[in-house]
Write a protein that holds these residues in place. Structure first.
Motif, PDB file in Angstrom:
ATOM      1  N   PHE A  11      91.695 -10.360  13.845  1.00  0.00           N
ATOM      2  CA  PHE A  11      92.042 -10.324  12.425  1.00  0.00           C
ATOM      3  C   PHE A  11      90.796  -9.973  11.595  1.00  0.00           C
ATOM      4  CE2 PHE A  11      93.405 -11.990   8.310  1.00  0.00           C
ATOM      5  CZ  PHE A  11      94.737 -11.593   8.288  1.00  0.00           C
ATOM      6  N   MET A  12      91.022  -9.453  10.381  1.00  0.00           N
ATOM      7  CA  MET A  12      89.914  -9.190   9.457  1.00  0.00           C
ATOM      8  C   MET A  12      89.062 -10.465   9.311  1.00  0.00           C
ATOM      9  SD  MET A  12      92.012  -7.205   6.435  1.00  0.00           S
ATOM     10  CE  MET A  12      93.615  -7.929   6.732  1.00  0.00           C
ATOM     11  N   GLY A  13      87.756 -10.281   9.287  1.00  0.00           N
ATOM     12  CA  GLY A  13      86.881 -11.434   9.049  1.00  0.00           C
ATOM     13  C   GLY A  13      86.608 -12.290  10.276  1.00  0.00           C
ATOM     14  N   GLY A  15      84.669 -11.294  12.659  1.00  0.00           N
ATOM     15  CA  GLY A  15      83.287 -11.006  13.082  1.00  0.00           C
ATOM     16  C   GLY A  15      83.134  -9.807  14.000  1.00  0.00           C
ATOM     17  N   LYS A  16      84.125  -8.921  14.015  1.00  0.00           N
ATOM     18  CA  LYS A  16      84.058  -7.783  14.952  1.00  0.00           C
ATOM     19  C   LYS A  16      82.815  -6.924  14.713  1.00  0.00           C
ATOM     20  CE  LYS A  16      87.909  -6.769  13.471  1.00  0.00           C
ATOM     21  NZ  LYS A  16      89.098  -6.651  12.783  1.00  0.00           N
ATOM     22  N   THR A  17      82.490  -6.669  13.445  1.00  0.00           N
ATOM     23  CA  THR A  17      81.343  -5.794  13.160  1.00  0.00           C
ATOM     24  C   THR A  17      80.026  -6.470  13.558  1.00  0.00           C
ATOM     25  OG1 THR A  17      82.584  -4.854  11.336  1.00  0.00           O
ATOM     26  CG2 THR A  17      80.228  -4.432  11.338  1.00  0.00           C
ATOM     27  N   SER A  34      86.048   1.910  14.411  1.00  0.00           N
ATOM     28  CA  SER A  34      87.173   2.854  14.241  1.00  0.00           C
ATOM     29  C   SER A  34      87.439   3.152  12.765  1.00  0.00           C
ATOM     30  CB  SER A  34      88.440   2.353  14.950  1.00  0.00           C
ATOM     31  OG  SER A  34      88.957   1.213  14.325  1.00  0.00           O
ATOM     32  N   ASP A  35      87.243   2.175  11.875  1.00  0.00           N
ATOM     33  CA  ASP A  35      87.424   2.455  10.438  1.00  0.00           C
ATOM     34  C   ASP A  35      86.411   3.505   9.957  1.00  0.00           C
ATOM     35  OD1 ASP A  35      89.559   0.773  10.047  1.00  0.00           O
ATOM     36  OD2 ASP A  35      88.360  -0.877   9.258  1.00  0.00           O
ATOM     37  N   GLN A  36      85.159   3.349  10.412  1.00  0.00           N
ATOM     38  CA  GLN A  36      84.131   4.332   9.999  1.00  0.00           C
ATOM     39  C   GLN A  36      84.444   5.713  10.562  1.00  0.00           C
ATOM     40  OE1 GLN A  36      80.181   2.968  11.005  1.00  0.00           O
ATOM     41  NE2 GLN A  36      80.337   1.233   9.612  1.00  0.00           N
ATOM     42  N   ARG A  57     100.324   6.382   7.155  1.00  0.00           N
ATOM     43  CA  ARG A  57      99.405   7.476   7.490  1.00  0.00           C
ATOM     44  C   ARG A  57      98.105   6.920   8.064  1.00  0.00           C
ATOM     45  NH1 ARG A  57      98.461  11.562   9.999  1.00  0.00           N
ATOM     46  NH2 ARG A  57      96.814  12.948   9.285  1.00  0.00           N
ATOM     47  N   PHE A  58      97.634   5.818   7.467  1.00  0.00           N
ATOM     48  CA  PHE A  58      96.426   5.186   8.011  1.00  0.00           C
ATOM     49  C   PHE A  58      96.643   4.800   9.472  1.00  0.00           C
ATOM     50  CE2 PHE A  58      94.086   1.358   9.212  1.00  0.00           C
ATOM     51  CZ  PHE A  58      92.789   1.835   9.105  1.00  0.00           C
ATOM     52  N   ARG A  59      97.826   4.243   9.773  1.00  0.00           N
ATOM     53  CA  ARG A  59      98.091   3.809  11.158  1.00  0.00           C
ATOM     54  C   ARG A  59      98.109   4.997  12.122  1.00  0.00           C
ATOM     55  NH1 ARG A  59      96.250  -1.030  10.748  1.00  0.00           N
ATOM     56  NH2 ARG A  59      97.241  -2.210   9.109  1.00  0.00           N
ATOM     57  N   GLN A  60      98.590   6.167  11.640  1.00  0.00           N
ATOM     58  CA  GLN A  60      98.543   7.370  12.506  1.00  0.00           C
ATOM     59  C   GLN A  60      97.095   7.774  12.772  1.00  0.00           C
ATOM     60  OE1 GLN A  60     100.674  10.257  10.188  1.00  0.00           O
ATOM     61  NE2 GLN A  60     102.667   9.751  11.080  1.00  0.00           N
ATOM     62  N   GLY A  80      89.998  -1.870  13.776  1.00  0.00           N
ATOM     63  CA  GLY A  80      90.528  -2.492  12.567  1.00  0.00           C
ATOM     64  C   GLY A  80      91.490  -3.622  12.939  1.00  0.00           C
ATOM     65  N   GLY A  81      91.584  -4.608  12.069  1.00  0.00           N
ATOM     66  CA  GLY A  81      92.406  -5.787  12.360  1.00  0.00           C
ATOM     67  C   GLY A  81      93.867  -5.488  12.672  1.00  0.00           C
ATOM     68  N   GLY A  82      94.368  -4.344  12.173  1.00  0.00           N
ATOM     69  CA  GLY A  82      95.780  -4.032  12.407  1.00  0.00           C
ATOM     70  C   GLY A  82      96.017  -3.143  13.619  1.00  0.00           C
ATOM     71  N   ALA A  83      94.951  -2.752  14.300  1.00  0.00           N
ATOM     72  CA  ALA A  83      95.098  -1.794  15.412  1.00  0.00           C
ATOM     73  C   ALA A  83      96.088  -2.255  16.492  1.00  0.00           C
ATOM     74  CB  ALA A  83      93.733  -1.480  16.019  1.00  0.00           C
ATOM     75  N   SER A 118      86.926  -4.497  -0.454  1.00  0.00           N
ATOM     76  CA  SER A 118      87.194  -3.194   0.154  1.00  0.00           C
ATOM     77  C   SER A 118      88.475  -3.176   0.981  1.00  0.00           C
ATOM     78  CB  SER A 118      86.018  -2.798   1.040  1.00  0.00           C
ATOM     79  OG  SER A 118      85.954  -3.683   2.139  1.00  0.00           O
ATOM     80  N   ARG A 119      89.012  -4.356   1.305  1.00  0.00           N
ATOM     81  CA  ARG A 119      90.147  -4.367   2.230  1.00  0.00           C
ATOM     82  C   ARG A 119      91.475  -4.290   1.466  1.00  0.00           C
ATOM     83  NH1 ARG A 119      86.084  -7.387   4.946  1.00  0.00           N
ATOM     84  NH2 ARG A 119      86.004  -7.002   7.187  1.00  0.00           N
ATOM     85  N   PRO A 120      92.174  -3.153   1.643  1.00  0.00           N
ATOM     86  CA  PRO A 120      93.382  -2.920   0.839  1.00  0.00           C
ATOM     87  C   PRO A 120      94.470  -3.970   1.053  1.00  0.00           C
ATOM     88  CG  PRO A 120      93.140  -1.248   2.567  1.00  0.00           C
ATOM     89  CD  PRO A 120      91.869  -2.006   2.535  1.00  0.00           C
ATOM     90  N   LEU A 121      94.527  -4.555   2.231  1.00  0.00           N
ATOM     91  CA  LEU A 121      95.619  -5.511   2.492  1.00  0.00           C
ATOM     92  C   LEU A 121      95.337  -6.896   1.931  1.00  0.00           C
ATOM     93  CD1 LEU A 121      96.659  -4.472   6.105  1.00  0.00           C
ATOM     94  CD2 LEU A 121      97.791  -3.919   3.956  1.00  0.00           C
ATOM     95  N   LEU A 122      94.132  -7.066   1.356  1.00  0.00           N
ATOM     96  CA  LEU A 122      93.784  -8.399   0.830  1.00  0.00           C
ATOM     97  C   LEU A 122      93.684  -8.424  -0.692  1.00  0.00           C
ATOM     98  CD1 LEU A 122      91.112  -9.481   3.460  1.00  0.00           C
ATOM     99  CD2 LEU A 122      93.558  -9.991   3.431  1.00  0.00           C
ATOM    100  N   GLN A 136     102.384 -13.187  10.133  1.00  0.00           N
ATOM    101  CA  GLN A 136     103.093 -11.986  10.627  1.00  0.00           C
ATOM    102  C   GLN A 136     102.498 -11.496  11.944  1.00  0.00           C
ATOM    103  OE1 GLN A 136     102.653  -9.081   7.497  1.00  0.00           O
ATOM    104  NE2 GLN A 136     104.236 -10.002   6.228  1.00  0.00           N
ATOM    105  N   ARG A 137     101.203 -11.684  12.104  1.00  0.00           N
ATOM    106  CA  ARG A 137     100.511 -11.114  13.267  1.00  0.00           C
ATOM    107  C   ARG A 137     100.218 -12.129  14.355  1.00  0.00           C
ATOM    108  NH1 ARG A 137      95.967  -7.320  10.416  1.00  0.00           N
ATOM    109  NH2 ARG A 137      97.408  -5.903   9.357  1.00  0.00           N
ATOM    110  N   LYS A 138     100.833 -13.288  14.291  1.00  0.00           N
ATOM    111  CA  LYS A 138     100.394 -14.349  15.197  1.00  0.00           C
ATOM    112  C   LYS A 138     100.523 -13.983  16.679  1.00  0.00           C
ATOM    113  CE  LYS A 138     104.450 -17.446  14.968  1.00  0.00           C
ATOM    114  NZ  LYS A 138     105.418 -16.478  14.443  1.00  0.00           N
TER     115      LYS A 138
HETATM  116  C1  S3P Z   1      93.156  -3.796   8.468  1.00  0.00           C
HETATM  117  C2  S3P Z   1      91.869  -4.170   8.785  1.00  0.00           C
HETATM  118  C3  S3P Z   1      90.688  -3.406   8.342  1.00  0.00           C
HETATM  119  C4  S3P Z   1      91.050  -1.943   8.121  1.00  0.00           C
HETATM  120  C5  S3P Z   1      92.218  -1.829   7.195  1.00  0.00           C
HETATM  121  C6  S3P Z   1      93.461  -2.558   7.718  1.00  0.00           C
HETATM  122  C7  S3P Z   1      94.285  -4.636   8.936  1.00  0.00           C
HETATM  123  O1  S3P Z   1      89.649  -3.503   9.317  1.00  0.00           O
HETATM  124  O2  S3P Z   1      91.332  -1.304   9.325  1.00  0.00           O
HETATM  125  O3  S3P Z   1      91.838  -2.354   5.935  1.00  0.00           O
HETATM  126  O4  S3P Z   1      95.439  -4.160   8.906  1.00  0.00           O
HETATM  127  O5  S3P Z   1      94.040  -5.792   9.365  1.00  0.00           O
HETATM  128  P1  S3P Z   1      88.764  -4.840   9.567  1.00  0.00           P
HETATM  129  O6  S3P Z   1      89.508  -5.715  10.504  1.00  0.00           O
HETATM  130  O7  S3P Z   1      87.511  -4.308  10.165  1.00  0.00           O
HETATM  131  O8  S3P Z   1      88.560  -5.462   8.236  1.00  0.00           O
END
Ligand code: S3P
Length: 173
Positions: A11-13, A15-17, A34-36, A57-60, A80-83, A118-122, A136-138
């Motif tokens: 999940f976002m936050g 510590g992946k980076t 992958s985001d970069q 489109r982002f997911r594609q 990314g957290g949603g991958a 910076s995180r659009p979903l938050l 949702q992602r449990k």
């Molecule tokens: C997302 C996580 C983000 C980034 C995008 C969507 C997600 O990456 O891919 O904002 O759906 O959880 P980080 O997990 O690096 O923040």
């Protein structure tokens, strides 16, 4: 045996980076985010992609990025957290390397993401967004064979934990 990569999911936050960069230094491998990667290909930020092209489109683009990145080896791949929402990404990651999921408690994640814009979903109420998305992602992160709890642990402790787990698994690296 799968490819010589470490793929960090979570999940976002979680510590992946931070952990990815520390693992890259420890292993002497490239750190690839992958985001970069997506931002470089698209020429705009992830937030702009969500705002102008939409999440679908982002997911594609994310699937395309993972496919390309995982063709190479000796990388620490920060996803990314949603991958892992898409099964096909899960499969690509499992074939592409050692998949490690980083976990943290909801309250820790909220604290780590508090300053982030910076995180659009938050966007909006952070606590509510994190709780809803985590609920949702449990199940989506369970596919990762290695699960690491990062709460209250130093980067050094986590990196050593991962190194030891992989050593025990492979007897090398
Ligand atoms: C997302 C996580 C983000 C980034 C995008 C969507 C997600 O990456 O891919 O904002 O759906 O959880 P980080 O997990 O690096 O923040």
């Amino acid at each position: 045996m799968n490819k010589q990569n470490i793929v960090l999911v979570g999940f976002m936050g979680t510590g992946k980076t931070t952990i990815g960069e520390a693992l890259a230094a420890r292993f002497g491998w490239r750190a690839v985010d992958s985001d970069q990667w997506i931002e470089k290909q698209a020429g705009i930020t992830v937030k702009e992609i969500f705002d102008t092209l939409g999440e679908a489109r982002f997911r594609q683009l994310e699937t395309e990025a993972l496919t390309q990145i995982l063709q190479r080896e000796q990388q620490i791949v920060m996803t990314g957290g949603g991958a892992p929402i898409k099964k096909e990404n899960q499969e690509a990651m499992l074939q592409g390397g050692e998949v490690i999921c980083l976990n943290a408690t909801v309250s820790e994640i909220i604290e780590r993401l508090r300053q982030d814009e910076s995180r659009p979903l938050l966007q909006g109420n952070l606590e509510e967004r994190v709780q809803t998305l985590m609920e949702q992602r449990k199940d989506v992160y369970r596919f990762a064979p290695i699960q690491i709890d990062t709460t209250n642990k130093s980067v050094e402790t986590i990196v050593t934990e991962i190194e030891n787990l992989l050593k025990n698994k492979h007897g090398k690296r």
